[in-house]
Write a protein that holds these residues in place. Sequence first.
Motif, PDB file in Angstrom:
ATOM      1  N   ASP A 207      -2.801  12.991  -1.784  1.00 18.49           N
ATOM      2  CA  ASP A 207      -3.186  11.893  -0.900  1.00 18.49           C
ATOM      3  C   ASP A 207      -3.449  12.400   0.512  1.00 18.49           C
ATOM      4  O   ASP A 207      -4.273  11.852   1.236  1.00 18.49           O
ATOM      5  CB  ASP A 207      -2.086  10.834  -0.878  1.00 18.49           C
ATOM      6  N   VAL A 208      -2.738  13.444   0.894  1.00 17.92           N
ATOM      7  CA  VAL A 208      -2.926  14.097   2.191  1.00 17.92           C
ATOM      8  C   VAL A 208      -2.929  15.602   1.956  1.00 17.92           C
ATOM      9  O   VAL A 208      -2.095  16.119   1.208  1.00 17.92           O
ATOM     10  CB  VAL A 208      -1.798  13.730   3.184  1.00 17.92           C
TER      11      VAL A 208
ATOM     12  N   VAL B 107       3.709   8.380  -7.214  1.00 16.71           N
ATOM     13  CA  VAL B 107       4.326   9.016  -6.054  1.00 16.71           C
ATOM     14  C   VAL B 107       3.236   9.614  -5.164  1.00 16.71           C
ATOM     15  O   VAL B 107       2.446  10.440  -5.633  1.00 16.71           O
ATOM     16  CB  VAL B 107       5.307  10.129  -6.491  1.00 16.71           C
ATOM     17  N   PRO B 108       3.163   9.231  -3.893  1.00 18.14           N
ATOM     18  CA  PRO B 108       2.184   9.854  -2.987  1.00 18.14           C
ATOM     19  C   PRO B 108       2.461  11.345  -2.845  1.00 18.14           C
ATOM     20  O   PRO B 108       3.621  11.761  -2.733  1.00 18.14           O
ATOM     21  CB  PRO B 108       2.410   9.124  -1.656  1.00 18.14           C
ATOM     22  N   VAL B 109       1.402  12.153  -2.845  1.00 21.69           N
ATOM     23  CA  VAL B 109       1.545  13.605  -2.804  1.00 21.69           C
ATOM     24  C   VAL B 109       0.891  14.170  -1.539  1.00 21.69           C
ATOM     25  O   VAL B 109      -0.247  13.838  -1.212  1.00 21.69           O
ATOM     26  CB  VAL B 109       0.913  14.263  -4.043  1.00 21.69           C
ATOM     27  N   ILE B 110       1.641  15.022  -0.854  1.00 24.30           N
ATOM     28  CA  ILE B 110       1.127  15.784   0.288  1.00 24.30           C
ATOM     29  C   ILE B 110       0.994  17.231  -0.171  1.00 24.30           C
ATOM     30  O   ILE B 110       1.968  17.831  -0.634  1.00 24.30           O
ATOM     31  CB  ILE B 110       2.091  15.706   1.488  1.00 24.30           C
ATOM     32  N   ALA B 111      -0.186  17.784  -0.099  1.00 27.38           N
ATOM     33  CA  ALA B 111      -0.408  19.178  -0.489  1.00 27.38           C
ATOM     34  C   ALA B 111      -0.496  20.038   0.764  1.00 27.38           C
ATOM     35  O   ALA B 111      -1.185  19.692   1.718  1.00 27.38           O
ATOM     36  CB  ALA B 111      -1.684  19.318  -1.305  1.00 27.38           C
TER      37      ALA B 111
ATOM     38  N   THR C  78       3.977  10.368   8.722  1.00 23.04           N
ATOM     39  CA  THR C  78       4.071   8.912   8.577  1.00 23.04           C
ATOM     40  C   THR C  78       4.550   8.529   7.184  1.00 23.04           C
ATOM     41  O   THR C  78       5.414   7.654   7.019  1.00 23.04           O
ATOM     42  CB  THR C  78       2.697   8.266   8.857  1.00 23.04           C
ATOM     43  N   ILE C  79       3.996   9.189   6.171  1.00 23.72           N
ATOM     44  CA  ILE C  79       4.428   8.922   4.791  1.00 23.72           C
ATOM     45  C   ILE C  79       5.903   9.250   4.630  1.00 23.72           C
ATOM     46  O   ILE C  79       6.683   8.452   4.074  1.00 23.72           O
ATOM     47  CB  ILE C  79       3.581   9.733   3.789  1.00 23.72           C
TER      48      ILE C  79
ATOM     49  N   ALA D 104       8.064  10.015  -2.216  1.00 26.27           N
ATOM     50  CA  ALA D 104       6.862  10.800  -1.944  1.00 26.27           C
ATOM     51  C   ALA D 104       7.163  12.243  -2.304  1.00 26.27           C
ATOM     52  O   ALA D 104       8.295  12.580  -2.683  1.00 26.27           O
ATOM     53  CB  ALA D 104       6.442  10.673  -0.479  1.00 26.27           C
ATOM     54  N   ALA D 105       6.167  13.102  -2.197  1.00 29.23           N
ATOM     55  CA  ALA D 105       6.366  14.508  -2.545  1.00 29.23           C
ATOM     56  C   ALA D 105       5.471  15.398  -1.692  1.00 29.23           C
ATOM     57  O   ALA D 105       4.373  15.005  -1.304  1.00 29.23           O
ATOM     58  CB  ALA D 105       6.086  14.750  -4.031  1.00 29.23           C
TER      59      ALA D 105
END
Length: 273
Positions: free
Chosen positions: A165-166, A136-140, A27-28, A111-112
């Motif tokens: 963030d996720v 910047v929203p971060v997805i790990a 979604t992001i 985002a990243a």
Amino acid sequence: MRWIRRAVELLGEIERTQEEAIEAAATIAARVIGSGGVVHTFGTGHSRMAVEEMFPRYGSYPGFHPVVELSMTFYTQVGGANGMRQAMFIERVEGLAEQILANYELRPTDAAIVFSVSGLNAVPIEMAMGLRKAGVPVIAVTSMRETNAVEPGHPSGTRLADHADVVIDLCTPVGDALCGIDGLTEPVGPRQHGGRRRRGQRDQGPYGRAAGRGRPGSAGHLQRQARRAAASRGAVRGRLSGARPQGGRGAEKAMSVLVAVSHGGIGSACVGR
């Protein structure tokens, strides 16, 4: 065929437990790319493979921006110049991530995704820290079993997952090896090298080698590393060849395959931790 069964079990665990996280990440990414932004992707060592798979290709989504540092990912040499010892050292250097990020204009509209199996090395952690500082929203994408197996060594006392963030959990076992073989003290298929020593584990050196397997730099050791790397790369590409995002739920499924295959102990003898 035992390894294939274990790999399928691992994919099943990801499907059962990570659907919500994968959907949130998708979604992001869709929101950012749909509004004209980009999704930066970063990983060190063999985590670079996931970054490259997100790069535009037939059947994929444009809008992903790979950030690849050759000093930590250029694995054409096992020993010598540009060897693995240097690469594994560099990905632990504090302050390097800040210098990497200084090359880019970071926007809150982007985002990243940061890939790291252990989530313990300085560069991936500080990449996530710097990205979030810029809004910047971060997805790990990391292994929670692996990252929680030891105390964090970063001066902040944190792991990659603490700056996301996720978090998508790879669900891989500690050591990222799926099968035991009679006569070997360690599981294999593939073997996760590098990273920090785990509780109760003896020091095996930077190559994670067991006694009797040959010292780093020996002919036997280099041959084993080369065979393992070649086989692993082929396994990743073979599994990913059928993953073609088609949007909606298909996009989420494709992301789950990408995550599992490239970092789930299924297709890479990972060094990037």
